[in-house]
Design an enzyme around this catalytic site. Sequence first.
Site, PDB file in Angstrom:
ATOM      1  N   GLY A 121      -7.186  -7.659  -2.777  1.00 42.80           N
ATOM      2  CA  GLY A 121      -6.139  -6.673  -2.565  1.00 42.80           C
ATOM      3  C   GLY A 121      -6.283  -5.553  -3.577  1.00 42.80           C
ATOM      4  O   GLY A 121      -6.875  -5.736  -4.645  1.00 42.80           O
ATOM      5  N   GLN A 161      -3.392   1.300  -8.674  1.00 37.62           N
ATOM      6  CA  GLN A 161      -4.595   0.815  -9.339  1.00 37.62           C
ATOM      7  C   GLN A 161      -5.740   1.819  -9.264  1.00 37.62           C
ATOM      8  O   GLN A 161      -6.698   1.717 -10.021  1.00 37.62           O
ATOM      9  CB  GLN A 161      -5.035  -0.528  -8.749  1.00 37.62           C
ATOM     10  CG  GLN A 161      -4.067  -1.655  -9.053  1.00 37.62           C
ATOM     11  CD  GLN A 161      -4.553  -2.935  -8.464  1.00 37.62           C
ATOM     12  OE1 GLN A 161      -4.374  -3.198  -7.277  1.00 37.62           O
ATOM     13  NE2 GLN A 161      -5.196  -3.748  -9.295  1.00 37.62           N
ATOM     14  N   CYS A 198      -6.422 -10.083 -11.405  1.00 37.75           N
ATOM     15  CA  CYS A 198      -6.022  -8.720 -11.084  1.00 37.75           C
ATOM     16  C   CYS A 198      -7.175  -7.794 -11.447  1.00 37.75           C
ATOM     17  O   CYS A 198      -7.723  -7.896 -12.549  1.00 37.75           O
ATOM     18  CB  CYS A 198      -4.760  -8.339 -11.853  1.00 37.75           C
ATOM     19  SG  CYS A 198      -4.173  -6.666 -11.490  1.00 37.75           S
ATOM     20  N   LEU A 199      -7.519  -6.912 -10.527  1.00 35.90           N
ATOM     21  CA  LEU A 199      -8.619  -5.983 -10.769  1.00 35.90           C
ATOM     22  C   LEU A 199      -8.326  -5.038 -11.926  1.00 35.90           C
ATOM     23  O   LEU A 199      -9.248  -4.496 -12.527  1.00 35.90           O
ATOM     24  CB  LEU A 199      -8.929  -5.193  -9.496  1.00 35.90           C
ATOM     25  CG  LEU A 199      -9.396  -6.015  -8.305  1.00 35.90           C
ATOM     26  CD1 LEU A 199      -9.586  -5.126  -7.082  1.00 35.90           C
ATOM     27  CD2 LEU A 199     -10.664  -6.783  -8.631  1.00 35.90           C
ATOM     28  N   HIS A 216       1.603  -9.931  -4.663  1.00 39.37           N
ATOM     29  CA  HIS A 216       0.950  -9.377  -5.852  1.00 39.37           C
ATOM     30  C   HIS A 216       0.842  -7.852  -5.722  1.00 39.37           C
ATOM     31  O   HIS A 216       1.167  -7.117  -6.661  1.00 39.37           O
ATOM     32  CB  HIS A 216      -0.436 -10.018  -6.010  1.00 39.37           C
ATOM     33  CG  HIS A 216      -1.227  -9.521  -7.169  1.00 39.37           C
ATOM     34  ND1 HIS A 216      -1.401 -10.259  -8.316  1.00 39.37           N
ATOM     35  CD2 HIS A 216      -1.907  -8.361  -7.365  1.00 39.37           C
ATOM     36  CE1 HIS A 216      -2.155  -9.575  -9.169  1.00 39.37           C
ATOM     37  NE2 HIS A 216      -2.471  -8.411  -8.603  1.00 39.37           N
ATOM     38  N   GLU A 217       0.387  -7.383  -4.570  1.00 35.56           N
ATOM     39  CA  GLU A 217       0.218  -5.938  -4.370  1.00 35.56           C
ATOM     40  C   GLU A 217       1.563  -5.225  -4.318  1.00 35.56           C
ATOM     41  O   GLU A 217       1.702  -4.111  -4.842  1.00 35.56           O
ATOM     42  CB  GLU A 217      -0.603  -5.657  -3.108  1.00 35.56           C
ATOM     43  CG  GLU A 217      -1.997  -6.259  -3.117  1.00 35.56           C
ATOM     44  CD  GLU A 217      -2.803  -6.002  -4.382  1.00 35.56           C
ATOM     45  OE1 GLU A 217      -2.669  -4.913  -4.997  1.00 35.56           O
ATOM     46  OE2 GLU A 217      -3.576  -6.893  -4.781  1.00 35.56           O
ATOM     47  N   HIS A 261       2.658  -4.358  -7.734  1.00 33.87           N
ATOM     48  CA  HIS A 261       2.042  -3.132  -8.246  1.00 33.87           C
ATOM     49  C   HIS A 261       2.818  -1.900  -7.800  1.00 33.87           C
ATOM     50  O   HIS A 261       3.007  -0.965  -8.586  1.00 33.87           O
ATOM     51  CB  HIS A 261       0.594  -3.009  -7.774  1.00 33.87           C
ATOM     52  CG  HIS A 261      -0.385  -3.829  -8.545  1.00 33.87           C
ATOM     53  ND1 HIS A 261      -0.582  -3.683  -9.904  1.00 33.87           N
ATOM     54  CD2 HIS A 261      -1.237  -4.801  -8.153  1.00 33.87           C
ATOM     55  CE1 HIS A 261      -1.515  -4.530 -10.304  1.00 33.87           C
ATOM     56  NE2 HIS A 261      -1.920  -5.231  -9.257  1.00 33.87           N
TER      57      HIS A 261
END
Length: 166
Positions: free
Chosen positions: A45, A50, A93-94, A135-136, A139
């Site tokens: 994701g 991000q 997480c990226l 999760h997204e 953000h």
Amino acid sequence: MSVLPILLWPDPRLSQPCAPVQEGDDLHDLIADMFDTMYDAPGRGLAGPQVGVLKRIFVMDAGWKDGTPTPRACINPHILSRAQTQATGAEGCLSVPGVEARVARSTDVTLGYTDENGAEQRVALSGAEARVALHELDHLDGRMHFDHLSAAERDGLLSDYEAARG
């Protein structure tokens, strides 16, 4: 399309709530770039903030690493319902590469969103798909996965992250 740079914690844009996408915004190139970036990372994701876009948009594909691609672009997503049942699982997480957090999330959610063609969607997600979507969504609200941890757990995760960054 192209791979976009991914913002890393503690970039302040990762802590800012995102504005809704306005009707008529052309997002096709951004969505394609976000998918390219997510797959290249490789992640499941990726949310607008991000990549420095402070709008309520994310892309996800919870199954591609397991051989069952389910790509989904979600514009102005919102939770319509969520299960009371929660499961704790490891999340990476990226924007915080190299560390994972054990986060409790609802096991099932119903997500409403607009797709890349402007159609309103409603989808029931469970398991990994529910976890990725939640999760997204965090953000988009200016929250990180480690915000779900106790202060001691969060401090430990961020110390591990700083150590990994050198």
